[in-house]
Design a protein around this motif. Structure first.
Motif, mmCIF file in Angstrom:
data_model
loop_
_atom_site.group_PDB
_atom_site.id
_atom_site.type_symbol
_atom_site.label_atom_id
_atom_site.label_comp_id
_atom_site.label_asym_id
_atom_site.label_seq_id
_atom_site.Cartn_x
_atom_site.Cartn_y
_atom_site.Cartn_z
ATOM 1 N N GLY A 13 0.669 -1.317 -0.023
ATOM 2 C CA GLY A 13 -0.362 0.079 0.058
ATOM 3 C C GLY A 13 0.844 1.157 -0.028
ATOM 4 O O GLY A 13 0.661 1.870 -0.762
ATOM 5 N N LYS A 14 2.054 0.706 0.512
ATOM 6 C CA LYS A 14 2.682 2.287 0.816
ATOM 7 C C LYS A 14 3.189 2.628 -0.248
ATOM 8 O O LYS A 14 3.626 3.684 -1.113
ATOM 9 C CB LYS A 14 3.750 2.466 1.966
ATOM 10 C CG LYS A 14 4.004 3.747 2.339
ATOM 11 C CD LYS A 14 5.506 4.519 1.893
ATOM 12 C CE LYS A 14 5.723 5.224 2.708
ATOM 13 N NZ LYS A 14 7.470 5.586 2.268
ATOM 14 N N LEU A 15 3.461 1.897 -1.504
ATOM 15 C CA LEU A 15 4.535 1.671 -2.488
ATOM 16 C C LEU A 15 3.959 2.640 -3.904
ATOM 17 O O LEU A 15 4.285 3.344 -3.956
ATOM 18 C CB LEU A 15 4.899 0.682 -2.458
ATOM 19 C CG LEU A 15 6.161 0.442 -3.847
ATOM 20 C CD1 LEU A 15 7.190 1.670 -3.854
ATOM 21 C CD2 LEU A 15 6.895 -0.737 -4.201
ATOM 22 N N ASN A 16 2.719 1.919 -3.616
ATOM 23 C CA ASN A 16 1.607 2.290 -5.116
ATOM 24 C C ASN A 16 0.938 3.242 -4.391
ATOM 25 O O ASN A 16 1.371 4.480 -5.384
ATOM 26 C CB ASN A 16 0.387 1.060 -4.908
ATOM 27 C CG ASN A 16 -0.794 1.225 -6.005
ATOM 28 O OD1 ASN A 16 0.207 1.136 -6.620
ATOM 29 N ND2 ASN A 16 -1.643 1.520 -5.916
ATOM 30 N N ASN A 17 0.909 3.472 -3.284
ATOM 31 C CA ASN A 17 -0.585 4.662 -2.786
ATOM 32 C C ASN A 17 0.655 6.090 -2.819
ATOM 33 O O ASN A 17 -0.104 7.529 -3.271
ATOM 34 C CB ASN A 17 -1.678 4.646 -1.786
ATOM 35 C CG ASN A 17 -2.325 3.624 -1.925
ATOM 36 O OD1 ASN A 17 -2.338 2.877 -2.786
ATOM 37 N ND2 ASN A 17 -3.237 3.910 -1.078
ATOM 38 N N VAL A 18 1.972 6.193 -2.553
ATOM 39 C CA VAL A 18 2.354 7.462 -2.313
ATOM 40 C C VAL A 18 3.131 7.541 -3.398
ATOM 41 O O VAL A 18 2.970 9.539 -3.767
ATOM 42 C CB VAL A 18 3.530 7.322 -1.094
ATOM 43 C CG1 VAL A 18 4.272 8.378 -1.157
ATOM 44 C CG2 VAL A 18 3.137 6.785 0.157
ATOM 45 N N ARG A 19 3.409 6.801 -4.574
ATOM 46 C CA ARG A 19 4.350 6.956 -5.916
ATOM 47 C C ARG A 19 2.927 6.972 -6.965
ATOM 48 O O ARG A 19 3.221 8.669 -7.446
ATOM 49 C CB ARG A 19 4.378 5.720 -6.019
ATOM 50 C CG ARG A 19 5.604 5.949 -7.499
ATOM 51 C CD ARG A 19 6.609 4.427 -7.784
ATOM 52 N NE ARG A 19 5.920 3.242 -7.434
ATOM 53 C CZ ARG A 19 5.837 1.493 -8.073
ATOM 54 N NH1 ARG A 19 7.613 1.505 -7.818
ATOM 55 N NH2 ARG A 19 5.320 1.457 -7.807
ATOM 56 N N ALA A 20 1.957 6.615 -6.480
ATOM 57 C CA ALA A 20 0.497 6.907 -7.422
ATOM 58 C C ALA A 20 0.608 9.062 -7.330
ATOM 59 O O ALA A 20 -0.198 9.547 -7.741
ATOM 60 C CB ALA A 20 -0.635 6.538 -6.980
ATOM 61 N N HIS A 64 10.614 -0.724 0.387
ATOM 62 C CA HIS A 64 9.414 -1.181 0.058
ATOM 63 C C HIS A 64 9.330 -2.493 -1.026
ATOM 64 O O HIS A 64 8.456 -3.748 -1.154
ATOM 65 C CB HIS A 64 8.343 -0.739 0.269
ATOM 66 C CG HIS A 64 8.024 0.455 2.304
ATOM 67 N ND1 HIS A 64 7.562 -0.488 2.777
ATOM 68 C CD2 HIS A 64 7.914 1.711 1.595
ATOM 69 C CE1 HIS A 64 7.557 0.222 4.101
ATOM 70 N NE2 HIS A 64 7.698 1.412 2.821
ATOM 71 N N THR A 65 10.342 -1.812 -1.929
ATOM 72 C CA THR A 65 10.122 -3.171 -3.056
ATOM 73 C C THR A 65 10.564 -4.833 -2.428
ATOM 74 O O THR A 65 10.735 -5.468 -3.563
ATOM 75 C CB THR A 65 11.161 -2.650 -4.176
ATOM 76 O OG1 THR A 65 10.445 -1.582 -5.197
ATOM 77 C CG2 THR A 65 11.190 -3.765 -5.083
ATOM 78 N N LEU A 66 11.801 -4.135 -1.939
ATOM 79 C CA LEU A 66 12.608 -5.791 -1.107
ATOM 80 C C LEU A 66 11.721 -6.827 -0.276
ATOM 81 O O LEU A 66 11.743 -7.702 -0.236
ATOM 82 C CB LEU A 66 13.680 -5.397 -0.868
ATOM 83 C CG LEU A 66 15.243 -4.595 -1.684
ATOM 84 C CD1 LEU A 66 16.208 -4.440 -1.175
ATOM 85 C CD2 LEU A 66 15.426 -5.378 -3.388
ATOM 86 N N VAL A 67 11.007 -5.772 -0.299
ATOM 87 C CA VAL A 67 9.735 -6.708 1.215
ATOM 88 C C VAL A 67 9.588 -7.241 0.415
ATOM 89 O O VAL A 67 9.042 -8.401 0.369
ATOM 90 C CB VAL A 67 9.124 -4.932 1.979
ATOM 91 C CG1 VAL A 67 7.515 -6.345 3.075
ATOM 92 C CG2 VAL A 67 10.125 -4.832 3.152
ATOM 93 N N LEU A 68 8.341 -6.992 -0.913
ATOM 94 C CA LEU A 68 7.515 -7.553 -1.593
ATOM 95 C C LEU A 68 8.072 -8.762 -2.208
ATOM 96 O O LEU A 68 7.747 -9.367 -2.903
ATOM 97 C CB LEU A 68 6.958 -6.494 -2.644
ATOM 98 C CG LEU A 68 6.149 -5.697 -2.316
ATOM 99 C CD1 LEU A 68 4.919 -4.707 -2.809
ATOM 100 C CD2 LEU A 68 4.645 -6.454 -0.788
#
Length: 379
Positions: free
Chosen positions: A311-318, A361-365
């Motif tokens: 959620g953090k990766l997608n929503n902040v980037r968006a 967060h990319t590495l977590v995923l």
């Protein structure tokens, strides 16, 4: 898709922001200070949003989804306002609520929920951000006392806080401490010359032989699990809050496009402008659905850390891309503080990297998907 209670919370926070912050926030950002922050903290306490998702000790005991909706409305005003509430409730208060002693909870949580005491969270250091295990702050025993030495950097609320939650290496592992900021040896200096989160207090903490009683340690946790679980709480609020900044930018762009005329017609009538508005709306809608889904998961007890990273990766980037696109629709006016877009854009540049960078967060995923941890290069 929201219950009436959830809509009521959203409206209450939106009305509060409109009356108490929105008229002044551009000036706060421009001047790099929030006038009467302590007064604002007490008003936020009266509203019930400080530690609102915690139970007992004067906290409102609301759901994760209600907290998320509050974060949207706070950040639609400014990321700095949401950061204040997030650090107070999801970092400082949550650390005490989850890992503190009964005495620590009774002493601090009611005052913090009321906005009468301000907290900060000391984890990040000048040389250790994404790798907190490498922190240099040390805690050593001296008789029945603890003595802390070290520095913390980029600490929201630091120089206005009454209490700091400080994490340090001890012989048995990383421990958390409840540090009253009046303790001898503790000092905090506000960081100036920021171009982002200017309506927020950011500080460096210095701990120079800070002596604390044994009762200052958070007794219920040892190791990185403590600070990382707190960060996960705060990141959940960011998943929602970033959408508030995006919504504000989109609403501003849509209104501007309808009134700005070029070549004899409003720019909203042009295909390329409509494409921008549609793409912005699409991103905001998908991000909102993701946030709501994660909120429902959290309320059910099924939310995992990798969900929050998603959620953090997608929503902040968006949200950042929405703000950048809105800026292009406003043209030169997009850089003026008469409009909120450049302010949101600058703020989100910080939100993008604090409490977990895009890379982390990319590495977590990546680990969740492949089963392989790639946080360190092979020797």
């Amino acid at each position: 898709m929201l219950t009436q209670d959830e809509r009521d919370v959203r409206k209450a926070v939106r009305d509060f922001v409109a009356a108490e912050a929105q008229p002044y926030v551009a000036t706060w950002f421009e001047e790099g200070r929030v006038e009467d922050l302590r007064g604002l903290a007490k008003k936020l306490g009266n509203l019930g949003v400080l530690g609102m998702h915690l139970d007992g000790y004067g906290c409102a005991g609301m759901s994760a989804t209600q907290y998320g909706l509050a974060c949207v409305e706070l950040e639609a005003c400014d990321s700095g306002l949401r950061s204040f509430v997030s650090v107070q409730g999801s970092l400082a208060m949550f650390a005490i609520w989850r890992f503190g002693s009964e005495e620590q909870k009774a002493e601090w949580l009611p005052r913090m929920a009321a906005g009468e005491a301000i907290g900060c969270f000391g984890l990040t250091e000048p040389d250790h951000g994404s790798d907190p295990a490498g922190m240099r702050t040390r805690a050593r025993r001296d008789g029945d006392d603890w003595v802390l030495d070290g520095r913390k950097m980029w600490i929201t609320n630091g120089s206005v806080a009454d209490i700091a939650i400080v994490w340090a290496h001890a012989d048995e592992g990383i421990r958390g401490f409840v540090v009253p900021t009046s303790t001898p040896g503790f000092s905090a200096t506000e960081i100036k010359h920021k171009m982002s989160l200017r309506a927020s207090v950011t500080s460096e903490l210095v701990l120079d032989s800070v002596r604390l009683p044994a009762a200052a340690v958070l007794p219920e946790v040892t190791g990185l699990k403590g600070p990382l679980s707190c960060l996960n709480e705060a990141r959940f609020g960011i998943v929602w809050g970033a959408l508030g900044a995006a919504r504000s930018a989109l609403e501003t762009a849509l209104e501007y496009a309808g009134t700005r005329s070029q070549f004899g017609q409003p720019i909203a009538s042009f295909q390329l402008t409509q494409q921008k508005l549609v793409e912005m709306g699409l991103s905001l809608s998908t991000g909102s659905l993701l946030a709501l889904h994660l909120g429902r998961l959290k309320d059910q007890g099924d939310l995992r850390p990798e969900h929050v990273s998603l959620g953090k990766l997608n929503n902040v980037r968006a949200a950042l891309e929405i703000c950048r696109t809105a800026r292009t629709i406003l043209g030169a006016n997009g850089i003026s503080l008469e409009y909120p877009v450049i302010r949101h854009m600058n703020n989100l540049e910080s939100v993008l990297t604090y409490e977990g960078t895009v890379e982390m967060h990319t590495l977590v995923l990546g680990q969740a998907i492949t089963g392989h941890a790639a946080f360190r290069s092979a020797p």
